[in-house]
Enzyme design. Structure first.
Site, PDB file in Angstrom:
ATOM      1  N   LYS A  13      46.993  17.131  12.289  1.00  0.00           N
ATOM      2  CA  LYS A  13      47.896  17.670  10.834  1.00  0.00           C
ATOM      3  C   LYS A  13      47.356  17.700   9.856  1.00  0.00           C
ATOM      4  O   LYS A  13      47.091  18.521   9.571  1.00  0.00           O
ATOM      5  CB  LYS A  13      48.613  16.486  11.109  1.00  0.00           C
ATOM      6  CG  LYS A  13      50.122  16.533  12.534  1.00  0.00           C
ATOM      7  CD  LYS A  13      51.219  16.374  11.557  1.00  0.00           C
ATOM      8  CE  LYS A  13      51.348  14.449  11.199  1.00  0.00           C
ATOM      9  NZ  LYS A  13      50.502  13.474  12.160  1.00  0.00           N
ATOM     10  N   ARG A  88      59.985  13.364  10.316  1.00  0.00           N
ATOM     11  CA  ARG A  88      59.144  12.501  11.068  1.00  0.00           C
ATOM     12  C   ARG A  88      61.064  11.922  11.927  1.00  0.00           C
ATOM     13  O   ARG A  88      60.419  11.154  12.611  1.00  0.00           O
ATOM     14  CB  ARG A  88      59.062  11.575  10.740  1.00  0.00           C
ATOM     15  CG  ARG A  88      56.986  11.301  10.584  1.00  0.00           C
ATOM     16  CD  ARG A  88      56.564  10.672  10.335  1.00  0.00           C
ATOM     17  NE  ARG A  88      55.521   9.917  10.492  1.00  0.00           N
ATOM     18  CZ  ARG A  88      54.637  10.237  10.411  1.00  0.00           C
ATOM     19  NH1 ARG A  88      54.103  11.574   8.952  1.00  0.00           N
ATOM     20  NH2 ARG A  88      53.393   9.947  10.551  1.00  0.00           N
ATOM     21  N   ARG A 122      38.360   7.680  12.099  1.00  0.00           N
ATOM     22  CA  ARG A 122      38.819   7.901  11.086  1.00  0.00           C
ATOM     23  C   ARG A 122      37.940   6.889   9.971  1.00  0.00           C
ATOM     24  O   ARG A 122      38.018   5.857   9.728  1.00  0.00           O
ATOM     25  CB  ARG A 122      39.901   7.602  10.890  1.00  0.00           C
ATOM     26  CG  ARG A 122      40.784   9.025   9.351  1.00  0.00           C
ATOM     27  CD  ARG A 122      41.546   9.370   9.381  1.00  0.00           C
ATOM     28  NE  ARG A 122      42.900   8.657   9.797  1.00  0.00           N
ATOM     29  CZ  ARG A 122      43.654   8.586   9.921  1.00  0.00           C
ATOM     30  NH1 ARG A 122      44.320  10.054   9.591  1.00  0.00           N
ATOM     31  NH2 ARG A 122      45.269   8.358  10.604  1.00  0.00           N
ATOM     32  N   ARG A 155      41.690   3.048   6.459  1.00  0.00           N
ATOM     33  CA  ARG A 155      43.050   2.836   6.081  1.00  0.00           C
ATOM     34  C   ARG A 155      43.194   1.517   6.976  1.00  0.00           C
ATOM     35  O   ARG A 155      42.856   1.263   7.853  1.00  0.00           O
ATOM     36  CB  ARG A 155      43.761   4.518   7.038  1.00  0.00           C
ATOM     37  CG  ARG A 155      43.857   5.024   5.894  1.00  0.00           C
ATOM     38  CD  ARG A 155      44.621   7.106   6.034  1.00  0.00           C
ATOM     39  NE  ARG A 155      45.826   6.590   7.179  1.00  0.00           N
ATOM     40  CZ  ARG A 155      46.331   7.163   7.656  1.00  0.00           C
ATOM     41  NH1 ARG A 155      45.998   8.587   7.401  1.00  0.00           N
ATOM     42  NH2 ARG A 155      47.835   6.831   7.783  1.00  0.00           N
ATOM     43  N   ARG A 166      52.789   2.674  15.432  1.00  0.00           N
ATOM     44  CA  ARG A 166      52.641   4.265  15.055  1.00  0.00           C
ATOM     45  C   ARG A 166      53.255   5.279  16.435  1.00  0.00           C
ATOM     46  O   ARG A 166      53.648   6.342  16.209  1.00  0.00           O
ATOM     47  CB  ARG A 166      51.403   4.748  13.464  1.00  0.00           C
ATOM     48  CG  ARG A 166      51.368   3.957  13.281  1.00  0.00           C
ATOM     49  CD  ARG A 166      50.001   4.287  12.133  1.00  0.00           C
ATOM     50  NE  ARG A 166      50.056   5.615  11.734  1.00  0.00           N
ATOM     51  CZ  ARG A 166      48.571   5.992  11.185  1.00  0.00           C
ATOM     52  NH1 ARG A 166      47.595   5.535  11.345  1.00  0.00           N
ATOM     53  NH2 ARG A 166      48.193   7.201  10.943  1.00  0.00           N
TER      54      ARG A 166
HETATM   55  P1  AP5 Z   1      44.306  13.584  10.668  1.00  0.00           P
HETATM   56  O1  AP5 Z   1      43.509  15.573  10.302  1.00  0.00           O
HETATM   57  O2  AP5 Z   1      43.923  12.864   9.405  1.00  0.00           O
HETATM   58  O3  AP5 Z   1      45.241  12.941  11.945  1.00  0.00           O
HETATM   59  P2  AP5 Z   1      46.547  13.751  10.776  1.00  0.00           P
HETATM   60  O4  AP5 Z   1      47.597  14.017  12.259  1.00  0.00           O
HETATM   61  O5  AP5 Z   1      46.915  13.980   9.707  1.00  0.00           O
HETATM   62  O6  AP5 Z   1      46.564  11.834  11.052  1.00  0.00           O
HETATM   63  P3  AP5 Z   1      47.232  10.597   9.764  1.00  0.00           P
HETATM   64  O7  AP5 Z   1      47.873   9.329  10.961  1.00  0.00           O
HETATM   65  O8  AP5 Z   1      47.369  10.968   8.686  1.00  0.00           O
HETATM   66  O9  AP5 Z   1      49.974  10.958  10.559  1.00  0.00           O
HETATM   67  P4  AP5 Z   1      50.066  10.185  10.135  1.00  0.00           P
HETATM   68  O10 AP5 Z   1      51.350  11.462  10.429  1.00  0.00           O
HETATM   69  O11 AP5 Z   1      50.080   9.130  11.276  1.00  0.00           O
HETATM   70  O12 AP5 Z   1      49.850   9.266   9.017  1.00  0.00           O
HETATM   71  P5  AP5 Z   1      50.465   9.961   7.324  1.00  0.00           P
HETATM   72  O13 AP5 Z   1      49.149   9.894   7.033  1.00  0.00           O
HETATM   73  O14 AP5 Z   1      51.056  10.800   7.445  1.00  0.00           O
HETATM   74  O15 AP5 Z   1      42.725  13.157  11.678  1.00  0.00           O
HETATM   75  C1  AP5 Z   1      42.741  12.301  12.601  1.00  0.00           C
HETATM   76  C2  AP5 Z   1      41.294  11.938  13.012  1.00  0.00           C
HETATM   77  O16 AP5 Z   1      40.286  12.480  13.816  1.00  0.00           O
HETATM   78  C3  AP5 Z   1      40.413  12.233  11.903  1.00  0.00           C
HETATM   79  O17 AP5 Z   1      39.141  11.352  11.760  1.00  0.00           O
HETATM   80  C4  AP5 Z   1      39.894  13.808  11.703  1.00  0.00           C
HETATM   81  O18 AP5 Z   1      38.320  14.491  11.069  1.00  0.00           O
HETATM   82  C5  AP5 Z   1      39.578  13.514  13.668  1.00  0.00           C
HETATM   83  N1  AP5 Z   1      39.909  14.783  14.228  1.00  0.00           N
HETATM   84  C6  AP5 Z   1      41.043  16.024  13.829  1.00  0.00           C
HETATM   85  N2  AP5 Z   1      41.133  16.761  14.214  1.00  0.00           N
HETATM   86  C7  AP5 Z   1      40.368  16.837  15.139  1.00  0.00           C
HETATM   87  C8  AP5 Z   1      39.873  17.494  16.134  1.00  0.00           C
HETATM   88  N3  AP5 Z   1      40.280  18.732  17.056  1.00  0.00           N
HETATM   89  N4  AP5 Z   1      38.533  17.088  16.932  1.00  0.00           N
HETATM   90  C9  AP5 Z   1      38.380  15.694  16.952  1.00  0.00           C
HETATM   91  N5  AP5 Z   1      38.576  14.787  15.820  1.00  0.00           N
HETATM   92  C10 AP5 Z   1      39.373  15.348  14.890  1.00  0.00           C
HETATM   93  O19 AP5 Z   1      51.562   8.530   7.598  1.00  0.00           O
HETATM   94  C11 AP5 Z   1      51.085   7.084   7.050  1.00  0.00           C
HETATM   95  C12 AP5 Z   1      52.754   6.287   6.325  1.00  0.00           C
HETATM   96  O20 AP5 Z   1      52.986   6.391   5.544  1.00  0.00           O
HETATM   97  C13 AP5 Z   1      53.460   6.164   8.055  1.00  0.00           C
HETATM   98  O21 AP5 Z   1      52.856   5.731   9.519  1.00  0.00           O
HETATM   99  C14 AP5 Z   1      54.797   5.621   7.449  1.00  0.00           C
HETATM  100  O22 AP5 Z   1      54.747   4.237   7.337  1.00  0.00           O
HETATM  101  C15 AP5 Z   1      54.699   6.609   6.265  1.00  0.00           C
HETATM  102  N6  AP5 Z   1      54.736   8.389   6.341  1.00  0.00           N
HETATM  103  C16 AP5 Z   1      54.654   9.835   5.985  1.00  0.00           C
HETATM  104  N7  AP5 Z   1      55.039  10.239   6.856  1.00  0.00           N
HETATM  105  C17 AP5 Z   1      56.638   9.742   6.678  1.00  0.00           C
HETATM  106  C18 AP5 Z   1      57.833  10.300   6.891  1.00  0.00           C
HETATM  107  N8  AP5 Z   1      58.202  11.567   6.720  1.00  0.00           N
HETATM  108  N9  AP5 Z   1      58.806   9.600   7.146  1.00  0.00           N
HETATM  109  C19 AP5 Z   1      58.695   8.007   7.195  1.00  0.00           C
HETATM  110  N10 AP5 Z   1      57.562   7.479   6.971  1.00  0.00           N
HETATM  111  C20 AP5 Z   1      56.275   8.285   6.549  1.00  0.00           C
END
Ligand code: AP5
Length: 211
Positions: A13, A88, A122, A155, A166
């Site tokens: 994402k 989410r 990552r 991270r 997660r």
């Molecule tokens: P990346 O683009 O980083 O993936 P992502 O989907 O953004 O992953 P996140 O881990 O950031 O999402 P998340 O939803 O768990 O965490 P968030 O930060 O929102 O890609 C991942 C990896 O794959 C990278 O290394 C990239 O280079 C690689 N890649 C990407 N596309 C690829 C492809 N096509 N082929 C190969 N490699 C590829 O949230 C963190 C925490 O915050 C949560 O756990 C929670 O505690 C809190 N939080 C955040 N939002 C909320 C909410 N709305 N409500 C409650 N708690 C929340």
């Protein structure tokens, strides 16, 4: 365009959001990045969020909803935005409908085993939070961010047990959000590909973007 990106943790994402943001000239609003910045700066929200984020649990709905409602009122959101990581839960999706009109919700579908591979590789920039993968999306110089020269780090929530937690929470709490948008007639879905550029092409096709 006011777009939501849905998908499991690590589905890509954040990576696709950055590309869309640049192309559409609208901000990406990433709740994960907002929370990590708040934690780094030791703000009250950051202190409240730390234990949840580091153990892979969701931060309480009222905290996150408040952050997003306020953020969407800022000037740079007037012409649209890409929401990464919000909503989410069903409660967040319903709250968002009360204060924003969304044009589409795009889900990036990736299997759990591929997610685990991605999280292990990552690396994120400690300064600007840009995302890399050691094999699939490496920086030009190992350990250094291409964009700002910051140091790349792992991270805390990318360690194996936290990733499992997660993923479990994603299936239980976030997947129902897809059904919500399907019923609203707003859901689009693409299958995440091995190559990042191939996923980007599918995202553009789904959104009707031609370059
Ligand atoms: P990346 O683009 O980083 O993936 P992502 O989907 O953004 O992953 P996140 O881990 O950031 O999402 P998340 O939803 O768990 O965490 P968030 O930060 O929102 O890609 C991942 C990896 O794959 C990278 O290394 C990239 O280079 C690689 N890649 C990407 N596309 C690829 C492809 N096509 N082929 C190969 N490699 C590829 O949230 C963190 C925490 O915050 C949560 O756990 C929670 O505690 C809190 N939080 C955040 N939002 C909320 C909410 N709305 N409500 C409650 N708690 C929340």
């Amino acid at each position: 365009m006011r777009l939501i990106l849905l998908g499991a943790p690590g589905a890509g994402k954040g990576t696709q959001a950055e590309i869309l943001s640049r192309l559409l000239n609208v901000p990406t609003i990433s709740t994960g990045n907002i929370l990590r910045a708040a934690m780094k700066n030791g703000t009250p929200v950051g202190l409240q969020a730390k234990a949840y984020v580091e153990s892979g649990k969701l931060v309480p709905d009222d905290v996150i909803i408040g952050i997003i409602e306020e953020r969407l009122q800022e000037d740079d959101c007037k012409n649209g935005y890409v929401l990464d990581g919000f909503p989410r839960t069903l409660a967040q999706a319903k709250a968002l409908s009360g204060f924003a009109k969304i044009d589409g919700a795009l889900s990036i579908e990736v299997s759990d085993s591929e997610i685990e591979h991605r999280m292990e590789g990552r690396r994120i920039c400690s300064k600007c939070q840009a995302t890399y993968h050691v094999e699939d999306n490496p920086p030009k110089v190992e350990g250094i961010c291409d964009k700002c020269g910051g140091q790349l780090v792992i991270r805390k929530d990318d360690i194996h047990d936290v990733v499992e937690n997660r993923l479990h929470i994603y299936h239980e709490e976030t997947e129902p959000v897809k059904e919500y948008y399907r019923q609203e007639g707003l859901l689009l879905a693409v299958r995440g590909q091995k190559k990042l550029a191939d996923t980007t092409q599918l995202v553009f096709d789904a959104l009707g973007i031609s370059l």
